[in-house]
Design an enzyme around this catalytic site. Structure first.
Site, PDB file in Angstrom:
ATOM      1  N   PRO A  49      66.314  40.675   8.575  1.00 35.60           N
ATOM      2  CA  PRO A  49      65.996  39.270   8.349  1.00 35.60           C
ATOM      3  C   PRO A  49      67.225  38.366   8.329  1.00 35.60           C
ATOM      4  CG  PRO A  49      65.498  40.592   6.411  1.00 35.60           C
ATOM      5  CD  PRO A  49      66.072  41.500   7.408  1.00 35.60           C
ATOM      6  N   GLU A  50      67.018  37.168   8.797  1.00 29.47           N
ATOM      7  CA  GLU A  50      68.007  36.103   8.677  1.00 29.47           C
ATOM      8  C   GLU A  50      67.536  35.201   7.540  1.00 29.47           C
ATOM      9  OE1 GLU A  50      69.089  34.515  12.564  1.00 29.47           O
ATOM     10  OE2 GLU A  50      68.203  36.262  13.517  1.00 29.47           O
ATOM     11  N   HIS A  71      60.245  56.124   3.866  1.00 29.89           N
ATOM     12  CA  HIS A  71      61.343  55.167   3.901  1.00 29.89           C
ATOM     13  C   HIS A  71      61.392  54.295   2.650  1.00 29.89           C
ATOM     14  CE1 HIS A  71      62.169  56.524   7.865  1.00 29.89           C
ATOM     15  NE2 HIS A  71      61.015  56.110   8.334  1.00 29.89           N
TER      16      HIS A  71
END
Length: 280
Positions: A2-3, A92
């Site tokens: 993500p930005e 995960h």
DNA sequence: ATTTGGTCCTGCCGGC
DNA sequence: TGCCGGCAGGACCAAA
């Protein structure tokens, strides 16, 4: 992955889902994810409350009662989700916050690049990355004179320059390509050769683009999802990223993809031309 | 001091 | 089908 807009979307999601919740225990399944031992991390957090979630650049600042902050960076693939106790845990999932109300806040990260640092609130800036972080890409924080100053002293080409979080916080590979396309600046133009007009246009486009992307709940590529498990919608508004070979939306020239500083870089070879220097 | 390149990880996709 | 290289929205850290 993500930005800034995606991290902000996660921040808002987490605020709705877990702000005010008390922590029963914390289970760390991948030690390298955190800055303390699993035991110390758990002991420090047991019985405390998640007061609120702040953000600085791409960093989440999870405020914990008693003066603690978890500095959480999602890097490429980090995701939070909230599940009822008993839901099968994926391979995960690396950190599980067991909440008093029977739910679990889970941190999932396929590539294990993400990191959490538990620090005393007020010491966030000692965490690597936050020490040197640049201004937020907003009208009030990102001043034109600051940009003129830092651009003027760097010969680095503009694309990797924009990815450097110590210059401006929050831009990543997608939005860097987007704002350069919008500003008609070639990704290999050295930072110190941009004209004042180009810096002004770039500044305006950065601020507007980030704001619009936040409004659209971020961009979804690959498997990114926010804390609700929802996809963002902003990918429908991308102009160059991921459009290699497709016509430029301004001039129709096929978009080109090159590699710059190890990162895929998309641009229009007709609209975005390298020029000599700032006096052009 | 500034800038580049390797590294951390796993999964997926395309090509042979 | 099977294997392999290349790639992925990030950033630290060593080395040039």
């Amino acid at each position: 992955m993500p930005e800034l807009p995606e991290v902000e979307t996660v921040r808002r999601g987490l605020t709705d889902l877990v702000a005010g919740c008390r922590i029963k225990s914390v289970e760390v399944r991948y030690q390298k994810m955190i800055n303390l031992s699993a035991d110390d991390f758990n002991k420090a957090l047991v019985g405390r409350t998640i007061d609120k979630i702040d953000r600085r650049g791409k960093y989440l600042l999870i405020r914990i009662s008693g003066g603690l902050t978890i500095v959480s960076h999602l890097r490429m693939e980090g995701k939070y989700d909230v599940e009822p106790e008993g839901t099968p845990v994926g391979k995960h999932t690396h950190v599980i916050f067991h909440l008093m109300d029977g739910r679990q806040l889970r941190y999932n990260d396929t590539r294990k690049f993400g990191r959490m640092n538990l620090v005393d609130t007020g010491n966030e800036m000692t965490v690597a990355g936050l020490k040197t972080i640049g201004p937020e890409p907003t009208e009030s924080d990102l001043k034109l004179d600051y940009m003129v100053k830092i651009f003027g002293k760097s010969r680095k080409v503009i694309k990797p320059f924009l990815l450097d979080q110590s210059n401006i916080a929050g831009l990543g590979n997608i939005y860097a390509d987007e704002v350069l396309w919008m500003s008609k600046i070639h990704p290999e133009q050295p930072a110190n050769t941009l004209s004042l007009d180009e810096i002004k246009i770039l500044r305006k486009n950065i601020i507007n683009e980030i704001q619009k992307a936040i409004a659209g709940h971020g961009t979804t590529v690959h498997s990114y999802s926010n804390a609700y498990g929802e996809a963002g919608s902003f990918q429908n508004q991308l102009s160059v990223y991921g459009r290699e070979g497709q016509p430029c939306l301004r001039c129709g020239t096929p978009i080109v993809k090159i590699k710059l500083a190890q990162r895929g870089t998309h641009f229009c070879p007709a609209c975005q031309i390298v020029h000599g220097d700032k006096d052009d």
